[in-house]
Design an enzyme around this catalytic site. Structure first.
Site, PDB file in Angstrom:
ATOM      1  N   GLN A 101      -4.580   5.889   3.008  1.00  0.00           N
ATOM      2  CA  GLN A 101      -5.092   5.224   1.798  1.00  0.00           C
ATOM      3  C   GLN A 101      -5.897   6.167   0.907  1.00  0.00           C
ATOM      4  O   GLN A 101      -6.146   5.848  -0.254  1.00  0.00           O
ATOM      5  CB  GLN A 101      -5.963   4.017   2.170  1.00  0.00           C
ATOM      6  CG  GLN A 101      -5.156   2.862   2.757  1.00  0.00           C
ATOM      7  CD  GLN A 101      -6.059   1.691   3.061  1.00  0.00           C
ATOM      8  OE1 GLN A 101      -6.718   1.663   4.094  1.00  0.00           O
ATOM      9  NE2 GLN A 101      -6.113   0.726   2.154  1.00  0.00           N
ATOM     10  N   GLY A 111     -12.055  -2.040   6.694  1.00  0.00           N
ATOM     11  CA  GLY A 111     -11.271  -0.979   7.323  1.00  0.00           C
ATOM     12  C   GLY A 111     -10.657  -0.070   6.282  1.00  0.00           C
ATOM     13  O   GLY A 111     -10.471  -0.468   5.123  1.00  0.00           O
ATOM     14  N   HIS A 134      -3.745  -4.383  10.816  1.00  0.00           N
ATOM     15  CA  HIS A 134      -3.580  -4.068   9.389  1.00  0.00           C
ATOM     16  C   HIS A 134      -3.667  -2.552   9.160  1.00  0.00           C
ATOM     17  O   HIS A 134      -2.820  -1.961   8.490  1.00  0.00           O
ATOM     18  CB  HIS A 134      -4.656  -4.800   8.573  1.00  0.00           C
ATOM     19  CG  HIS A 134      -4.601  -4.507   7.104  1.00  0.00           C
ATOM     20  ND1 HIS A 134      -4.229  -5.453   6.174  1.00  0.00           N
ATOM     21  CD2 HIS A 134      -4.851  -3.368   6.401  1.00  0.00           C
ATOM     22  CE1 HIS A 134      -4.250  -4.897   4.973  1.00  0.00           C
ATOM     23  NE2 HIS A 134      -4.634  -3.631   5.082  1.00  0.00           N
ATOM     24  N   GLU A 135      -4.706  -1.915   9.722  1.00  0.00           N
ATOM     25  CA  GLU A 135      -4.900  -0.475   9.496  1.00  0.00           C
ATOM     26  C   GLU A 135      -3.797   0.329  10.166  1.00  0.00           C
ATOM     27  O   GLU A 135      -3.340   1.340   9.631  1.00  0.00           O
ATOM     28  CB  GLU A 135      -6.277  -0.019   9.986  1.00  0.00           C
ATOM     29  CG  GLU A 135      -7.468  -0.678   9.294  1.00  0.00           C
ATOM     30  CD  GLU A 135      -7.377  -0.678   7.776  1.00  0.00           C
ATOM     31  OE1 GLU A 135      -6.774   0.238   7.182  1.00  0.00           O
ATOM     32  OE2 GLU A 135      -7.904  -1.626   7.169  1.00  0.00           O
ATOM     33  N   HIS A 169      -0.788   0.870   8.066  1.00  0.00           N
ATOM     34  CA  HIS A 169      -0.892   1.945   7.071  1.00  0.00           C
ATOM     35  C   HIS A 169      -0.398   3.275   7.635  1.00  0.00           C
ATOM     36  O   HIS A 169       0.125   4.113   6.902  1.00  0.00           O
ATOM     37  CB  HIS A 169      -2.340   2.115   6.599  1.00  0.00           C
ATOM     38  CG  HIS A 169      -2.770   1.111   5.567  1.00  0.00           C
ATOM     39  ND1 HIS A 169      -2.186   1.041   4.324  1.00  0.00           N
ATOM     40  CD2 HIS A 169      -3.727   0.145   5.591  1.00  0.00           C
ATOM     41  CE1 HIS A 169      -2.774   0.067   3.617  1.00  0.00           C
ATOM     42  NE2 HIS A 169      -3.706  -0.498   4.365  1.00  0.00           N
ATOM     43  N   CYS A 206      -6.703  -6.004   1.033  1.00  0.00           N
ATOM     44  CA  CYS A 206      -6.447  -4.590   1.326  1.00  0.00           C
ATOM     45  C   CYS A 206      -7.038  -3.775   0.195  1.00  0.00           C
ATOM     46  O   CYS A 206      -6.854  -4.120  -0.975  1.00  0.00           O
ATOM     47  CB  CYS A 206      -4.940  -4.347   1.415  1.00  0.00           C
ATOM     48  SG  CYS A 206      -4.513  -2.608   1.676  1.00  0.00           S
ATOM     49  N   LEU A 207      -7.736  -2.685   0.528  1.00  0.00           N
ATOM     50  CA  LEU A 207      -8.359  -1.863  -0.513  1.00  0.00           C
ATOM     51  C   LEU A 207      -7.314  -1.212  -1.426  1.00  0.00           C
ATOM     52  O   LEU A 207      -7.645  -0.802  -2.536  1.00  0.00           O
ATOM     53  CB  LEU A 207      -9.268  -0.795   0.105  1.00  0.00           C
ATOM     54  CG  LEU A 207     -10.508  -1.357   0.827  1.00  0.00           C
ATOM     55  CD1 LEU A 207     -11.285  -0.232   1.501  1.00  0.00           C
ATOM     56  CD2 LEU A 207     -11.414  -2.124  -0.137  1.00  0.00           C
TER      57      LEU A 207
HETATM   58 ZN    ZN Z   1      -4.895  -2.101   3.775  1.00  0.00          ZN
END
Ligand code: ZN
Length: 174
Positions: free
Chosen positions: A51, A46, A136-137, A140, A94-95
């Protein structure tokens, strides 16, 4: 299409609550395509617009990546939760936190309402990895990050690891 740069913690832009998407136009379609390409290249399941430094309420998810299955790309624009059911513990990455994996409590099942890239509203009930990824997304979009779900001790350890990484990256560039 282009691969965008993913911001890493502690970049302050990750803390800004995102604004609603109002225009469903070619620019938005191009942004969604870039986000998908960036997510697949990372690779991750995701990616949320903040991000990549775009303060808009949208994210892309493809949980099929985790199983090497055919693509199931989903786009969520202006998402809202309708229902949260149950609790589950899951080890998340997480990226924006490369190399970090932490166990987080999430709802087991969620019902979400969102718009697609054409502005059409849809509702979706999700469980398993998809439910985790949506929560999670969505965090953000509020400027909320993985570390905010951790104990003070874990949060300090992750912070220290990420600061070390940031200074190593700076040295590599310099
Ligand atoms: Zn993340």
């Amino acid at each position: 299409m282009a691969i965008r740069t993913i911001l890493h913690y502690p970049d302050k832009r990750l803390r800004i609550p995102a604004k609603p998407v109002e225009r469903f136009d070619d620019e938005l379609r191009a942004l969604v395509e870039d986000m998908a390409e960036t997510m697949y290249a990372a690779p991750g399941v995701g990616l949320a617009a903040p991000q990549i430094g775009v303060s808009l309420r949208l994210f892309v998810i493809d949980v099929a990546i985790a199983d090497d299955a055919p693509s199931e790309l989903r786009t969520f624009i202006n998402p809202e939760f309708i229902e949260h059911v149950g609790t589950v513990c899951y080890e998340e990455g997480c990226l924006s936190f490369p190399g970090i994996h932490e166990t987080v409590d999430r709802a087991e099942r969620v019902r979400v309402r969102a718009q697609d890239v054409n502005g059409e509203t849809f509702e979706l009930e999700a469980d398993g990895l998809l439910a985790i990824a949506i929560q999670h997304e969505n965090d953000h979009l509020e400027g909320k990050l993985l570390v905010d779900h951790l104990s003070l001790l874990r949060r300090r350890l992750v912070h220290r690891a990420m600061m070390k990484r940031a200074s190593a990256d700076a040295e590599a560039v310099g």
